[in-house]
Design a protein around this motif. Structure first.
Motif, mmCIF file in Angstrom:
data_model
loop_
_atom_site.group_PDB
_atom_site.id
_atom_site.type_symbol
_atom_site.label_atom_id
_atom_site.label_comp_id
_atom_site.label_asym_id
_atom_site.label_seq_id
_atom_site.Cartn_x
_atom_site.Cartn_y
_atom_site.Cartn_z
ATOM 1 N N GLY A 1 -50.137 -36.499 34.626
ATOM 2 C CA GLY A 1 -51.515 -36.001 34.658
ATOM 3 C C GLY A 1 -51.763 -34.875 33.691
ATOM 4 O O GLY A 1 -52.899 -34.603 33.311
ATOM 5 N N PRO B 1 -49.380 -31.903 30.821
ATOM 6 C CA PRO B 1 -48.060 -31.593 30.284
ATOM 7 C C PRO B 1 -47.186 -30.899 31.329
ATOM 8 O O PRO B 1 -47.651 -30.027 32.058
ATOM 9 C CB PRO B 1 -48.368 -30.656 29.116
ATOM 10 N N ASP C 1 -41.022 -37.148 34.171
ATOM 11 C CA ASP C 1 -42.369 -36.896 33.654
ATOM 12 C C ASP C 1 -42.824 -38.190 33.004
ATOM 13 O O ASP C 1 -42.086 -38.777 32.215
ATOM 14 C CB ASP C 1 -42.280 -35.767 32.611
ATOM 15 N N HIS C 2 -43.996 -38.662 33.355
ATOM 16 C CA HIS C 2 -44.508 -39.826 32.639
ATOM 17 C C HIS C 2 -45.976 -39.623 32.311
ATOM 18 O O HIS C 2 -46.703 -38.899 32.975
ATOM 19 C CB HIS C 2 -44.199 -41.146 33.340
ATOM 20 N N GLN D 1 -53.040 -42.560 31.390
ATOM 21 C CA GLN D 1 -54.467 -42.221 31.396
ATOM 22 C C GLN D 1 -55.187 -43.128 32.390
ATOM 23 O O GLN D 1 -54.707 -44.228 32.682
ATOM 24 C CB GLN D 1 -55.076 -42.513 30.023
ATOM 25 N N THR D 2 -56.350 -42.686 32.812
ATOM 26 C CA THR D 2 -57.196 -43.520 33.665
ATOM 27 C C THR D 2 -57.347 -44.898 33.025
ATOM 28 O O THR D 2 -57.310 -45.925 33.701
ATOM 29 C CB THR D 2 -58.583 -42.867 33.815
ATOM 30 N N ASP E 1 -54.626 -38.219 22.240
ATOM 31 C CA ASP E 1 -53.606 -37.185 22.453
ATOM 32 C C ASP E 1 -52.748 -37.068 21.198
ATOM 33 O O ASP E 1 -52.467 -38.068 20.534
ATOM 34 C CB ASP E 1 -52.682 -37.564 23.634
ATOM 35 N N ARG F 1 -54.809 -32.766 23.588
ATOM 36 C CA ARG F 1 -55.850 -33.710 23.204
ATOM 37 C C ARG F 1 -56.350 -33.463 21.784
ATOM 38 O O ARG F 1 -56.371 -32.339 21.296
ATOM 39 C CB ARG F 1 -57.049 -33.579 24.159
ATOM 40 N N ASN G 1 -58.016 -30.423 30.430
ATOM 41 C CA ASN G 1 -57.254 -30.874 31.592
ATOM 42 C C ASN G 1 -57.026 -29.681 32.514
ATOM 43 O O ASN G 1 -56.260 -28.784 32.213
ATOM 44 C CB ASN G 1 -55.917 -31.444 31.098
ATOM 45 N N ARG H 1 -59.180 -34.368 34.505
ATOM 46 C CA ARG H 1 -59.725 -34.470 33.156
ATOM 47 C C ARG H 1 -61.214 -34.172 33.173
ATOM 48 O O ARG H 1 -61.958 -34.758 33.945
ATOM 49 C CB ARG H 1 -59.460 -35.886 32.697
#
Ligand code: AMP
Length: 635
Positions: A366, A368, A387-388, A391-392, A482, A497, A503, A508
């Motif tokens: 969601g 960094p 961590d992955h 985006q919506t 991004d 971004r 964010n 967002r």
């Protein structure tokens, strides 16, 4: 030796159709698909052409055979001190009842149902009931205020809305129904009916006879309901989810049915490593994409129980998440960096208090994930923290480790590698050429986008192409907006971004939307909003406003009063999540000779950095005013 992740990924790109045909076996099809991919109309991709399926069937009905009495939905509210557990059989029953209610109100295939609800089981019943009927849900996050809600009503034109009397946060009641009434007043295409799940939290809730209906009463008429699943062709829409962009108008991300089901089922296996019968706990909210994919559909499609938590991470104490993980034998957790930063400030003893031996992975997304936070939580939990990045629009991860294929080492600060199915490239902003290792580029995806990603902007095919596929001349390439870099080992790092989207705590927001909300205040002539780095929330919105009449800011008291009014205007229009941390008053904004506000320079000054190239500036006074305002605020 098994396949390495590199090989797995290569196969997903080079033998795309065979790869996804294999994944498609993870879901049930009413009618098999004829063609894996139709990409005859780029950039619109149609997956599993001719196949018929249904999200609700895959999430609920198909599990009745093997796991009817296993847990499906675990509702825990630390706000109302309630816990309710539904087995797959009970979930099936409740979804059928809700589907029968919606059907009795005329909801049929293709109709929209707008869901504006707190985190309660009925919200999930409503989502599943909607897709069961082949209708399309549009869930709007409960933190959005009436103006935002009205804009979403007018775009989706729902036949029915589902809401609740109130939500609860930190022990405080948050009215939902009042906001719905206000939004309906503001909208041009109001729904015919509003179904209200009355929790008994707001006895003063106003009701409009004929329009407003009580869910408990409607449900009681359909206790034995069995509503047949409406089979959809794989590309037919399942839902719309609005997200912010650079314009003031939110975009309705449209999701298909078959591609989404397959993408989620595959991700549960390869990325999250969740097994049927286990428990998944995502701390998000159903109003966000993570809630859609990994509170509702992903875990249930996999046959896992899903935790629906109504509450905050630090109440009744900062151990609550870990207590839930222990008590429910959670194997997969999913959260956001901001929440982990909040927990990092609490007594670490809370993390050691519970038995977390069931937990295999914590996934974060969601925003960094900074290295110290990643390091802290990883040491504290003793399980891999992944961590992955997504985006919506994509509905599932773009960059991630894929431990179900290979347990690649994690580098703190990096969401690892492109997920299978994604042909990710880092391109030079101007030339569109691929950049080299450790060089900054725009994170792009060579289409076709894999299954599960947005199929279009709701009702605006043209906007889908012009927004996402028009950054580079003569080439259709999907732009994430991004910045990223890839190191010599192939690990990616996200650098923020490229556009005016910010964010805040993983949420967002478009700065343009906030500017528009502020501009509704009659005293304001012009305003610029930028995102400023914040150690806890990632970024916070900061406003620089020009007033029409200098008398409104003649004294410090007057400034304070106006600042409060402006914040209240944002709360009312968009919701408190978009409220600027401060509003600075200036008499002029820094602009280029062509009239463009120099947002990047304003942001740099607010963050104490060099404002960069100012040669295009029309009048130096604007930038000086920003500098003075920032300095005064610090003093
Ligand atoms: P949303 O559509 O609200 O999920 O926001 C998507 C945006 O959040 C992305 O375009 C990124 O700017 C940011 N984002 C999401 N996940 C990550 C991550 N793991 N690391 C860095 N930024 C992220």
């Amino acid at each position: 030796m098994g396949e390495t992740y590199k090989e797995f990924h290569r196969r997903s790109i080079e033998r795309r159709e065979a790869f996804w045909a294999e994944q498609a076996a993870l879901v049930d099809w009413h009618k098999p698909f004829g063609k894996v991919l139709d990409y005859s109309r780029p950039p619109f991709a149609q997956w599993f052409v001719g196949g018929e399926t249904n999200l609700c069937y895959n999430a609920v009905d198909r599990h009745l055979k093997d796991r009817a009495d296993q847990k499906a939905l675990i509702y825990i509210s630390t706000e109302t001190n309630q816990e309710r557990i539904y087995s797959f059989r009970e979930l099936h029953q409740e979804v059928n009842r809700f589907a029968a209610v919606l059907q009795s109100l005329g909801v049929a295939k293709g109709d929209r149902v707008l869901i504006y609800m707190p985190m309660i089981p009925e919200a999930i019943f409503a989502m599943l009931a909607t897709v069961r009927l082949g209708a399309i849900h549009s869930v709007v996050f409960g933190g959005f205020a009436s103006h935002s809600l009205a804009a979403r009503i007018d775009d989706a034109k729902p036949k029915v809305m589902v809401t609740s009397d109130a939500g609860m946060r930190m022990g405080n009641k948050i009215p939902y129904k009042h906001l719905v009434d206000e939004a309906i007043r503001l909208s041009r295409f109001p729904p015919e009916q509003v179904v209200i799940v009355n929790r008994g939290l707001d006895p003063q809730m106003p009701l409009t006879p004929g329009r407003d209906l009580d869910y408990a009463e409607l449900r009681s008429r359909h206790m034995q309901a069995e509503v047949p699943v409406v089979w959809l062709e794989a590309s037919e829409p399942s839902y719309i989810l609005y997200t912010s962009g650079t314009t003031g108008r939110p975009k309705g991300v449209q999701r298909d049915t078959g591609g989404y089901a397959v993408a989620l089922a595959a991700s549960m296996k390869w990325i999250y490593c969740g097994e049927p019968g286990e428990t998944y706990f995502s701390t998000s909210d159903i109003g966000w994409v993570v809630g859609h994919s990994y509170i509702v559909y992903g875990p249930l499609i996999r046959g896992m129980a899903t935790v629906v938590y109504e509450g905050v991470p630090i109440r009744p104490d900062p151990g609550i998440w870990w207590k839930i993980a222990q008590d429910q034998r959670v194997t997969v957790m999913f959260s956001a960096p901001t929440a982990i930063r909040v927990l990092k400030k609490q007594d670490p003893a809370y993390l050691k208090k519970y038995d977390l031996s069931s937990l295999r992975h914590l996934f974060l997304a969601g925003e960094p994930l900074d290295e110290p936070t990643a390091q802290w939580i990883s040491n504290a939990l003793g399980v891999p923290v992944i961590d992955h990045y997504w985006q919506t629009e994509t509905g599932w991860a773009i960059l991630t480790a894929v431990p179900g294929v290979e347990k690649t080492p994690v580098k703190f600060g990096s969401p690892s590698f492109p997920a299978y199915g994604y042909d990710v490239r880092l391109l030079h902003e101007q030339t569109g050429e691929e950049v080299g290792p450790n060089e900054k580029g725009v994170v792009c995806i060579v289409p076709p986008l894999p299954p599960g990603c947005m199929s279009t902007v709701w009702g605006q095919d043209e906007r889908f192409v012009s927004t996402y596929f028009s950054s580079f001349k003569d080439r259709l390439i999907y732009t994430t907006f991004d910045w990223g870099i890839r190191d010599q080992d192939g690990y990616y790092f996200i650098l923020g971004r490229t556009d005016d989207v910010i964010n805040v705590a993983g949420h967002r927001l478009g700065t343009r939307e906030i500017e528009e909300a502020i501009s509704t205040h009659p005293a304001i002539a012009e305003v610029a909003v930028v995102g400023v780095a914040d150690p806890l929330k990632g970024q916070l919105p900061l406003a620089f406003a020009v007033v029409k009449d200098a008398a409104r800011i003649a004294t410090p008291e007057a400034c304070q009063a106006l600042e409060k009014e402006i914040m209240a205007a944002v709360d009312k229009q968009l919701g408190a999540i978009a409220r600027p941390s401060r509003v600075h008053f200036v008499t002029q904004l820094p602009k280029t000779r062509s009239g463009k506000v120099l947002r990047r320079s304003i942001q740099a000054i607010a963050e104490g950095r060099d404002p960069g190239d100012l040669t295009t500036l029309d009048d130096p006074a604007g930038i000086e005013q920003v500098k003075a305002a920032v300095a005064a605020a610090k003093a």
